[in-house]
Design an enzyme around this catalytic site. Structure first.
Site, PDB file in Angstrom:
ATOM      1  N   TYR A  47      35.273 -22.052 -10.779  1.00  0.00           N
ATOM      2  CA  TYR A  47      33.848 -21.844 -10.463  1.00  0.00           C
ATOM      3  C   TYR A  47      33.259 -23.105  -9.854  1.00  0.00           C
ATOM      4  O   TYR A  47      33.522 -24.210 -10.342  1.00  0.00           O
ATOM      5  CB  TYR A  47      33.067 -21.494 -11.743  1.00  0.00           C
ATOM      6  CG  TYR A  47      32.594 -20.064 -11.748  1.00  0.00           C
ATOM      7  CD1 TYR A  47      31.716 -19.611 -10.770  1.00  0.00           C
ATOM      8  CD2 TYR A  47      33.025 -19.165 -12.716  1.00  0.00           C
ATOM      9  CE1 TYR A  47      31.292 -18.297 -10.755  1.00  0.00           C
ATOM     10  CE2 TYR A  47      32.605 -17.851 -12.705  1.00  0.00           C
ATOM     11  CZ  TYR A  47      31.737 -17.420 -11.724  1.00  0.00           C
ATOM     12  OH  TYR A  47      31.305 -16.129 -11.694  1.00  0.00           O
ATOM     13  N   ARG A  62      38.857 -12.796   5.055  1.00  0.00           N
ATOM     14  CA  ARG A  62      37.565 -12.110   4.999  1.00  0.00           C
ATOM     15  C   ARG A  62      36.557 -13.075   4.384  1.00  0.00           C
ATOM     16  O   ARG A  62      36.734 -13.513   3.244  1.00  0.00           O
ATOM     17  CB  ARG A  62      37.659 -10.844   4.164  1.00  0.00           C
ATOM     18  CG  ARG A  62      38.676  -9.871   4.690  1.00  0.00           C
ATOM     19  CD  ARG A  62      38.466  -8.522   4.103  1.00  0.00           C
ATOM     20  NE  ARG A  62      37.372  -7.874   4.763  1.00  0.00           N
ATOM     21  CZ  ARG A  62      37.517  -7.089   5.839  1.00  0.00           C
ATOM     22  NH1 ARG A  62      38.709  -6.886   6.353  1.00  0.00           N
ATOM     23  NH2 ARG A  62      36.481  -6.530   6.383  1.00  0.00           N
ATOM     24  N   THR A 113      31.261 -13.734  10.684  1.00  0.00           N
ATOM     25  CA  THR A 113      32.351 -13.513   9.746  1.00  0.00           C
ATOM     26  C   THR A 113      33.512 -14.382  10.216  1.00  0.00           C
ATOM     27  O   THR A 113      33.475 -14.946  11.319  1.00  0.00           O
ATOM     28  CB  THR A 113      32.789 -12.034   9.709  1.00  0.00           C
ATOM     29  OG1 THR A 113      33.021 -11.595  11.040  1.00  0.00           O
ATOM     30  CG2 THR A 113      31.744 -11.161   9.048  1.00  0.00           C
ATOM     31  N   GLU A 126      29.654 -23.294  -8.486  1.00  0.00           N
ATOM     32  CA  GLU A 126      28.270 -23.069  -8.035  1.00  0.00           C
ATOM     33  C   GLU A 126      27.626 -24.390  -7.624  1.00  0.00           C
ATOM     34  O   GLU A 126      27.744 -25.396  -8.326  1.00  0.00           O
ATOM     35  CB  GLU A 126      27.462 -22.402  -9.145  1.00  0.00           C
ATOM     36  CG  GLU A 126      27.812 -20.931  -9.274  1.00  0.00           C
ATOM     37  CD  GLU A 126      27.056 -20.218 -10.377  1.00  0.00           C
ATOM     38  OE1 GLU A 126      26.129 -20.811 -10.953  1.00  0.00           O
ATOM     39  OE2 GLU A 126      27.402 -19.062 -10.650  1.00  0.00           O
ATOM     40  N   ASP A 157      24.316 -13.613  15.843  1.00  0.00           N
ATOM     41  CA  ASP A 157      25.385 -13.113  14.978  1.00  0.00           C
ATOM     42  C   ASP A 157      26.625 -12.975  15.864  1.00  0.00           C
ATOM     43  O   ASP A 157      26.734 -12.047  16.661  1.00  0.00           O
ATOM     44  CB  ASP A 157      24.981 -11.771  14.375  1.00  0.00           C
ATOM     45  CG  ASP A 157      26.054 -11.210  13.437  1.00  0.00           C
ATOM     46  OD1 ASP A 157      27.218 -11.659  13.523  1.00  0.00           O
ATOM     47  OD2 ASP A 157      25.728 -10.320  12.630  1.00  0.00           O
ATOM     48  N   LYS A 177      37.473 -11.752  12.144  1.00  0.00           N
ATOM     49  CA  LYS A 177      37.641 -10.891  13.322  1.00  0.00           C
ATOM     50  C   LYS A 177      38.429 -11.671  14.381  1.00  0.00           C
ATOM     51  O   LYS A 177      39.573 -12.024  14.133  1.00  0.00           O
ATOM     52  CB  LYS A 177      36.267 -10.391  13.793  1.00  0.00           C
ATOM     53  CG  LYS A 177      35.560  -9.549  12.713  1.00  0.00           C
ATOM     54  CD  LYS A 177      34.263  -8.951  13.199  1.00  0.00           C
ATOM     55  CE  LYS A 177      33.654  -8.012  12.168  1.00  0.00           C
ATOM     56  NZ  LYS A 177      32.661  -8.638  11.309  1.00  0.00           N
TER      57      LYS A 177
HETATM   58  N1  DSN Z   1      32.364  -3.655  10.008  1.00  0.00           N
HETATM   59  C1  DSN Z   1      32.228  -4.584  11.094  1.00  0.00           C
HETATM   60  C2  DSN Z   1      32.798  -4.056  12.361  1.00  0.00           C
HETATM   61  O1  DSN Z   1      33.751  -3.287  12.280  1.00  0.00           O
HETATM   62  O2  DSN Z   1      32.333  -4.378  13.434  1.00  0.00           O
HETATM   63  C3  DSN Z   1      30.837  -5.020  11.266  1.00  0.00           C
HETATM   64  O3  DSN Z   1      30.303  -5.343  10.045  1.00  0.00           O
END
Ligand code: DSN
Length: 423
Positions: free
Chosen positions: A56, A237, A228, A58, A202, A231
């Site tokens: 942990y 993730r 994120t 925090e 974003d 991707k």
């Molecule tokens: N779920 C993501 C996507 O597939 O683009 C976006 O949050």
């Protein structure tokens, strides 16, 4: 066999081990074209599967609420430093659990309930967390939404400007989940400056392309950037919020203690590993290959009579309107999946159909590029897609099975990180 292997799971929990291995084999045997997915390196997998999950933490490096941070502090600092260097920003918070929590932290930092936020509408290519009505961001805030032009399929910057001047949002989001064209960060920045709004980019979908120099960067235009990490960036993730120094304290406070508890330290380590990978010259080559593959695939699909939103792509993503093919997105995506071509059904701008049964298909090239496919393979992929869609219309399962076999044969020559055929 999974790489790294999972012998202890296999002996203590064979049911779970079997599902892990089955999923790995599935990823090996399909051309994975969901544009938000990828294959992470074995190093990222290893880092994510470590004892760091036991701890942990925090708080932030140097100011935690738990003892024993001798190694977690430098680890989190390394991850943040790497993000700052890679994206050319003053500050990076690497703790958000994923993209929606990262965006929620932005709301918490800069908006009060009822304040106005402006984002791209979900059916036009935006994201739920940019103010779509079913999301908390559309329920607890006053959301105004922009879209794309009907004639070009591209973001309507006139509408963005008019809406911003009329509605005076506190925050303007740019970016989304189904945008096949370059995002004009300077134009958004000008509108935000003219209307006194904070611009948030974003970049979840395109972070890897930006890191690799295959898409312009929002740094210097958007004072706040969310992303994120899993991707095109090809990490675990997770998510990050990056910003100018001015907004660092507000964002950190919003993430913790505003929204989250302890950071997931194993994920932080894996993000750090991925960021180091993304700073290498090979990653630049990868990012450019992702775009080259998407352009080649778009051209081959157009040749086969597919109707692409905006007429093509500038990035990793292609949005197909299947109306002219006489099939909806959902049955097409299901048939394609049976044919070894993994995609997702998606709304297209001005879609007359419902989101759970829309007219479109969303595809992308990040994962197939990691796998090693290049422009020369894209005409074959387009041919298989066309044949599978035709087979679906004729309910020709034999043809779909034949394509799945051909896909498996091709992919057998392209090793997958994270799994190798064997026991
Ligand atoms: N779920 C993501 C996507 O597939 O683009 C976006 O949050």
């Amino acid at each position: 066999m999974h790489q790294p292997p999972v012998p202890h799971v296999a002996s203590t929990d064979p049911e779970i081990a079997e599902l892990i291995n089955a999923e790995a084999r599935r990823q090996f045997e399909k051309i994975r074209m969901i544009p938000s997915e990828n294959y992470v390196s074995v190093a990222v997998l290893e880092a994510a599967g470590t004892v760091l999950t036991n701890k942990y933490s925090e708080g932030y490096p140097g100011r935690r609420y738990y003892e024993g941070q001798q190694f977690i502090d430098p680890l989190e600092k390394l991850a943040a430093d790497r993000a700052q260097a890679l994206f050319g920003v003053d500050h990076a918070n690497v703790q958000p659990y994923s993209g929606s929590p990262a965006n929620l932290a932005v709301y918490l930092a800069f908006l009060a309930p009822g304040d106005t936020v402006m984002g791209m509408s979900l059916p036009m290519g935006g994201h739920l967390s940019h103010g779509w009505p079913v999301s908390v961001t559309g329920k607890w805030f006053r959301s105004v939404q922009y879209g794309v032009r009907a004639d070009t399929g591209r973001v309507d910057m006139d509408e963005v400007s008019d809406l911003a001047h009329r509605e005076r949002p506190r925050v303007i989001y740019c970016g989304g989940t189904a945008i096949p064209r370059t995002i004009d960060f300077p134009a958004f920045a000008e509108i935000a400056a003219d209307t006194g709004a904070l611009l948030v980019a974003d970049i979840a979908h395109i972070a890897g392309l930006i890191a690799g120099g295959a898409h312009p960067s929002p740094a210097g235009y958007a004072p706040v950037i969310t992303t994120t990490t899993h991707k095109t960036l090809r990490g675990p993730r997770g998510a990050m919020i990056m910003s100018t120094a001015e907004h660092a304290a507000a964002l950190d406070k919003a993430v913790f203690p505003g929204l989250q508890g302890g950071p997931h330290n194993h994920t932080t380590a894996a993000i750090a590993v991925a960021l180091r990978e993304a700073a290498r010259p090979e990653f630049r080559a990868y990012a450019h290959q992702v775009v080259a593959n998407a352009k080649a695939l778009a051209a081959a699909l157009i040749e086969r009579g597919f109707d692409l939103v905006s007429g093509g792509t500038d990035n990793h993503l292609i949005l197909i309107d299947l109306t002219a093919k006489g099939i909806a997105g959902k049955p097409a995506a299901k048939a394609l999946d049976r044919a070894g071509l993994e995609t997702n059904y998606n709304t297209v701008p001005f879609d007359p159909r419902k989101p759970f049964d829309p007219s479109g298909l969303r595809i992308g090239t990040p994962a197939l590029t990691t796998r090693g496919l290049t422009e020369q393979h894209m005409p074959q992929v387009a041919t298989w897609m066309d044949e599978a869609v035709s087979a679906a219309l004729k309910e020709d399962e034999a043809a779909i099975g034949r394509i799945a076999g051909e896909v498996r044969d091709l992919l057998a020559g392209f090793p997958m990180v994270g799994w190798a055929p064997g026991s």
